[in-house]
Design a protein around this motif. Structure first.
Motif, PDB file in Angstrom:
ATOM      1  N   LEU A 233       0.854  -1.180   0.000  1.00 29.21           N
ATOM      2  CA  LEU A 233       0.000   0.000   0.000  1.00 29.21           C
ATOM      3  C   LEU A 233       0.890   1.228   0.000  1.00 29.21           C
ATOM      4  N   ASP A 234       0.734   2.076  -1.016  1.00 31.45           N
ATOM      5  CA  ASP A 234       1.503   3.308  -1.068  1.00 31.45           C
ATOM      6  C   ASP A 234       0.782   4.329  -0.203  1.00 31.45           C
ATOM      7  N   ILE A 235       1.265   4.494   1.026  1.00 31.35           N
ATOM      8  CA  ILE A 235       0.582   5.382   1.960  1.00 31.35           C
ATOM      9  C   ILE A 235       0.649   6.827   1.512  1.00 31.35           C
ATOM     10  N   ASN A 236       1.612   7.168   0.670  1.00 31.25           N
ATOM     11  CA  ASN A 236       1.693   8.537   0.161  1.00 31.25           C
ATOM     12  C   ASN A 236       0.570   8.830  -0.822  1.00 31.25           C
ATOM     13  N   ALA A 237      -0.007   7.811  -1.403  1.00 31.66           N
ATOM     14  CA  ALA A 237      -1.107   7.990  -2.353  1.00 31.66           C
ATOM     15  C   ALA A 237      -2.462   7.869  -1.670  1.00 31.66           C
ATOM     16  N   ARG A 238      -2.483   7.670  -0.389  1.00 32.17           N
ATOM     17  CA  ARG A 238      -3.726   7.489   0.366  1.00 32.17           C
ATOM     18  C   ARG A 238      -3.863   8.579   1.418  1.00 32.17           C
ATOM     19  N   PRO A 239      -4.551   9.671   1.087  1.00 33.15           N
ATOM     20  CA  PRO A 239      -4.727  10.738   2.078  1.00 33.15           C
ATOM     21  C   PRO A 239      -5.527  10.310   3.308  1.00 33.15           C
ATOM     22  N   ASP A 240      -6.235   9.174   3.219  1.00 33.64           N
ATOM     23  CA  ASP A 240      -6.999   8.706   4.378  1.00 33.64           C
ATOM     24  C   ASP A 240      -6.140   7.892   5.338  1.00 33.64           C
ATOM     25  N   VAL A 241      -4.839   7.878   5.110  1.00 33.91           N
ATOM     26  CA  VAL A 241      -3.891   7.199   5.995  1.00 33.91           C
ATOM     27  C   VAL A 241      -2.951   8.251   6.560  1.00 33.91           C
ATOM     28  N   LEU A 242      -2.969   8.398   7.879  1.00 34.56           N
ATOM     29  CA  LEU A 242      -2.079   9.350   8.539  1.00 34.56           C
ATOM     30  C   LEU A 242      -1.171   8.613   9.511  1.00 34.56           C
ATOM     31  N   SER A 243      -0.013   9.166   9.718  1.00 31.24           N
ATOM     32  CA  SER A 243       0.952   8.553  10.636  1.00 31.24           C
ATOM     33  C   SER A 243       0.538   8.789  12.082  1.00 31.24           C
ATOM     34  N   ARG A 244       1.070   7.936  12.937  1.00 28.87           N
ATOM     35  CA  ARG A 244       0.842   8.113  14.376  1.00 28.87           C
ATOM     36  C   ARG A 244       1.304   9.508  14.794  1.00 28.87           C
ATOM     37  N   GLY A 245       2.447   9.933  14.294  1.00 25.94           N
ATOM     38  CA  GLY A 245       2.983  11.239  14.651  1.00 25.94           C
ATOM     39  C   GLY A 245       2.054  12.379  14.260  1.00 25.94           C
ATOM     40  N   ALA A 246       1.497  12.325  13.056  1.00 29.11           N
ATOM     41  CA  ALA A 246       0.583  13.382  12.606  1.00 29.11           C
ATOM     42  C   ALA A 246      -0.668  13.418  13.476  1.00 29.11           C
ATOM     43  N   LEU A 247      -1.195  12.254  13.811  1.00 28.93           N
ATOM     44  CA  LEU A 247      -2.392  12.207  14.649  1.00 28.93           C
ATOM     45  C   LEU A 247      -2.094  12.709  16.062  1.00 28.93           C
ATOM     46  N   GLU A 248      -0.957  12.313  16.613  1.00 24.67           N
ATOM     47  CA  GLU A 248      -0.608  12.756  17.967  1.00 24.67           C
ATOM     48  C   GLU A 248      -0.331  14.258  18.017  1.00 24.67           C
ATOM     49  N   LEU A 249       0.362  14.785  17.015  1.00 23.06           N
ATOM     50  CA  LEU A 249       0.628  16.225  16.979  1.00 23.06           C
ATOM     51  C   LEU A 249      -0.663  17.017  16.821  1.00 23.06           C
TER      52      LEU A 249
END
Length: 122
Positions: free
Chosen positions: A5-21
């Motif tokens: 899964l290319d997570i860069n092509a999926r805006p509905d996937v965010l990193s733990r860091g982005a969610l925590e920040l």
């Protein structure tokens, strides 16, 4: 063999860091919205073997379009306040800008996925 899964092509996937920040920035601004964002960390995690080129945890974002819009609006407000107050911490502005970009990409992605109304409904 499973496809990656290319997570860069999926805006509905965010990193733990982005969610925590995002949670940390919003918790004093809008506690309920911040909690909604933090709860995404309890949701569906992208399996590590499906992610390409990253070891960080990533999660599918399942917030409603309205909540995503509120996140963008809140981050925008926080960014404007930081600019007005001339905060010396340019790192904070950089983080806010980066998070706004990710959340706005998610909002745009959701808009693009909405089916146009059927002509029979007119």
């Amino acid at each position: 063999m499973k496809q990656q899964l290319d997570i860069n092509a999926r805006p509905d996937v965010l990193s733990r860091g982005a969610l925590e920040l995002t949670f940390k920035l919003l918790r004093h601004y809008n506690a309920q919205l911040a909690l909604d964002v933090r709860n995404q960390l309890q949701g569906e995690k992208v399996l590590p073997n499906l992610c390409s080129s990253t070891k960080a945890d990533h999660f599918f974002v399942t917030l409603s379009a309205q909540s995503i819009g509120k996140v963008v609006a809140a981050l925008t407000q926080l960014g404007e306040e930081a600019l007005v107050n001339r905060e010396s911490d340019s790192g904070r502005l950089l983080v806010i800008r980066s998070l706004m970009k990710e959340w706005m990409e998610l909002a745009e992605w959701l808009i693009m996925r909405v089916d146009s109304p059927s002509p029979a409904l007119h």
